[in-house]
Enzyme design. Sequence first.
Site, short mmCIF file in Angstrom:
data_model
loop_
_atom_site.label_atom_id
_atom_site.label_comp_id
_atom_site.label_asym_id
_atom_site.label_seq_id
_atom_site.Cartn_x
_atom_site.Cartn_y
_atom_site.Cartn_z
N GLN A 186 42.01 41.23 42.87
CA GLN A 186 42.95 42.12 42.19
C GLN A 186 42.24 43.31 41.60
O GLN A 186 41.07 43.22 41.22
CB GLN A 186 43.73 41.38 41.11
CG GLN A 186 42.89 40.76 39.99
CD GLN A 186 42.53 41.71 38.87
OE1 GLN A 186 43.13 42.78 38.73
NE2 GLN A 186 41.52 41.34 38.08
N GLY A 187 42.94 44.43 41.50
CA GLY A 187 42.35 45.62 40.92
C GLY A 187 43.27 46.22 39.87
O GLY A 187 43.84 47.30 40.07
N TYR A 188 43.43 45.50 38.77
CA TYR A 188 44.28 46.00 37.68
C TYR A 188 43.44 46.44 36.49
O TYR A 188 43.44 47.58 36.10
CB TYR A 188 45.26 44.91 37.21
CG TYR A 188 46.37 44.62 38.19
CD1 TYR A 188 46.49 45.33 39.37
CD2 TYR A 188 47.31 43.63 37.92
CE1 TYR A 188 47.50 45.07 40.27
CE2 TYR A 188 48.34 43.37 38.81
CZ TYR A 188 48.42 44.08 39.99
OH TYR A 188 49.42 43.83 40.86
N SER A 189 42.72 45.47 35.89
CA SER A 189 42.02 45.74 34.65
C SER A 189 40.93 46.79 34.83
O SER A 189 40.31 46.89 35.90
CB SER A 189 41.36 44.46 34.13
OG SER A 189 42.32 43.48 33.91
N GLU A 213 56.12 33.34 41.88
CA GLU A 213 55.13 32.29 41.81
C GLU A 213 55.34 31.39 40.59
O GLU A 213 54.64 30.42 40.40
CB GLU A 213 53.72 32.93 41.80
CG GLU A 213 52.57 32.01 41.99
CD GLU A 213 51.70 31.93 40.75
OE1 GLU A 213 51.00 30.93 40.60
OE2 GLU A 213 51.77 32.85 39.93
N SER A 249 46.79 38.36 27.22
CA SER A 249 46.16 37.54 26.18
C SER A 249 47.22 36.79 25.37
O SER A 249 48.41 37.12 25.44
CB SER A 249 45.36 38.44 25.24
OG SER A 249 46.26 39.24 24.48
#
Lengths: 402, 362
Positions: A125-128, A243, A380
């Site tokens: 994934q490439g979010y943060s 999901e 979080s």
Amino acid sequence: MSPVTDFRRSVREFLARELPADWAGVGALEPGPRREFLDRWRRTLAEHGYLGGAWPTAYGGAGHDLVQQSAVQEEFARAGVPHLPWPTDGFGFNLIAPVLLHWGTEEQKRHYLPRMVSGEHRWCQGYSEPDAGSDLFNLRTRATRDGDDWVLDGQKTWQTAGTEANWIFVLARTGTRAERAKGLSLLLVPLDQAGVTVRPIRTMTGQAEFSEVFFDGARTRVADTVGPVGEGARVALTLLGFERGTASGALYIGHRLELDRLVALVRRQGRGGDPLVRQRLAWCHAQVETLGHLGRQVLARAADGRPPGPESSVLKLFVSEYHARLTELAVDVLGMDGAVASGAPSVAHLGPDPLGSPNTALAWLQKFMIARAATIYGGSSQIQRSTIGERVLGLPRERRPA
Amino acid sequence: MNEIDALRETVRDFLADRAPIAAVRGGPPAGLWTELTKLGLPALGVPEAYGGLGGDFAGPAAVLEELGRALTPVPYLASAVFATELLRRAADEPARRRWLPRLAAGEATATVALVDERADWLLAGPPPVRLDRSSGRLTGRAAFVTDLDHADVVVVVASTDDGWRLAVVDRRADGLAAHERPATDGTRPLHDLTFDGVAAEVAADADAEAGVRRAVDTATVALACEQLGGAQHVLDRTVAYAGQRVQFDRPIGAFQSVKHLLADAFVANEAAAAAVRHAVTVVPAGSDADLAIATAVAKSAVSDAYWSAARAAVQVHGAIGFTWEHDMHLFLRRALVSRVQFGSAEQHRERVARVLLDGDPS
């Protein structure tokens, strides 16, 4: 006999046929043979339609409904085999595949889905980003149009198993930063190219479960944009609605097996007569059983076609906080044995170890450490509480900076 | 809307109309219990063969949640659940035929004498009241008897030299003295009972221990349902208050410190709800061992949830919530007493620990 029961029986027959008679769970294998087993097992799953089993048959799936997917995951967890063997598989099958099925073009589905099954494409994934964690839409990675390509510059971080992936789905800024969530697009980007650098991040566990990815003029085709340009936030958030539910049965079994392992540890350490340990262990039992009941509610809701309720935020907060406390009990029970990181390491990247895994000081110490991450990643505990407060309880939103 | 939701709504509307908190503060509104029996509530879950409406425990559970939300001072738990369940599980057939139809129809109301001042809810030792089998007379003391003012009869769990028995005595029987205690939770009055050679109807002349233990677990699940309703109600009220009360020019619910406190209470309530509703499904036909552990999980979870919801509610209401006029102390008191009645969270977790670590079946 209901069709579901027949289906579940067919899953059990498959497992009985494909696994050795003395099978004790993937956790019981040594690291080398385990890697070989997982590669072999993944091919077996692909051949029998269990990888992407939920997809329509047109894209190589088996059309399993939610209840069937849940049955597969439960039976696999009970037998001690993964339904997604590689650490990159969760990001492919659970995260980007549902988004492609929902938003992707016909061409994208036909191109990417079969390659996910074959293992040719391995996803992260490439979010943060370093400055966009909880405040995700503050992200800075920029994609600039150049003919039929996007050119990417920026940095993404916390890619689980990023060094094993060769594709990344990137939430990138294609508009201005002032637009915040409006100017984003979701792009599929190959990692094997000159403008991309992937570096492992060594974490407090001592291992490198995660990576960071640098883009310096990296390219991908405009045709590899998922959903409309500028709508990336909406596209990316959709996947958070997918999901839910199917994983919860397996989640229960995984945590149940882990708690049974802790009960054995308590006995082995001679701490079974300590009233405080007994209280904390019984509390853990109550949490795990409750997790099972909550999971069944989530599945029932999803199977009825009702939209996800508050359960998903509740479940995320509940499970991650539980796991933090369970692993704290484990290290307390280890006592001074926890000062020596001895024995075989833990097996699972994240979450509880599978059937057959070692019950060692080192494994519990690693679980204790990795449980610190679970209350941070994926929203979080503080973000989850705000979400529950605002979206579920309807409390007023916080005042945002202008 | 399914049957249970409809029942829940009927009871909620009825209580809002006939027994709002303001009315409850002065003791049970006159005739309230009679009206509830006329709605058929005590017949829910009682087999049709004994004059009941049949059905599993989902109906009683919904009623109990509503009674817990409204702090309604009626003997539903004591009579329609606990005494009824004791008779069903531990009495002989003639006693069941004599009493269950009357309790189900509201022709008679019962309460239960189970423990003395030691409050041995988990029944580690024999029941404190003794039954002399030759004379059929009861001797001893019982404490923490609820809802005595409504009761026509007292179902007594008694010990003998040959196991436990169940006995039924008239509330006004000779030799039975009642002494009211100053109850911390004024909506649930408590009495001590002294049995001085009281003539009793022995409801089963065989060892009743297994049936009694099961009935106590069922009553514990019933109390857990009340607690769940109470926990949800105090959270609902507190969320509403936090959305209205303005300080520093904004509703206090916009502050993270308040919001997160309430979010944690919500998560605890949701988890407790899942545990309680699971226990409710085990009540009718689950094995004794399954019911024991489901009860222990539910009671410990909901006791903690109600306690923390009530504490958060008092905190978030601020100074106004500390006044006698405000309702919050009524819920705090109910949360406090329910937390220990039928065994504390710690005692129930110890039950779980015995199963996990000592191989104890219950």
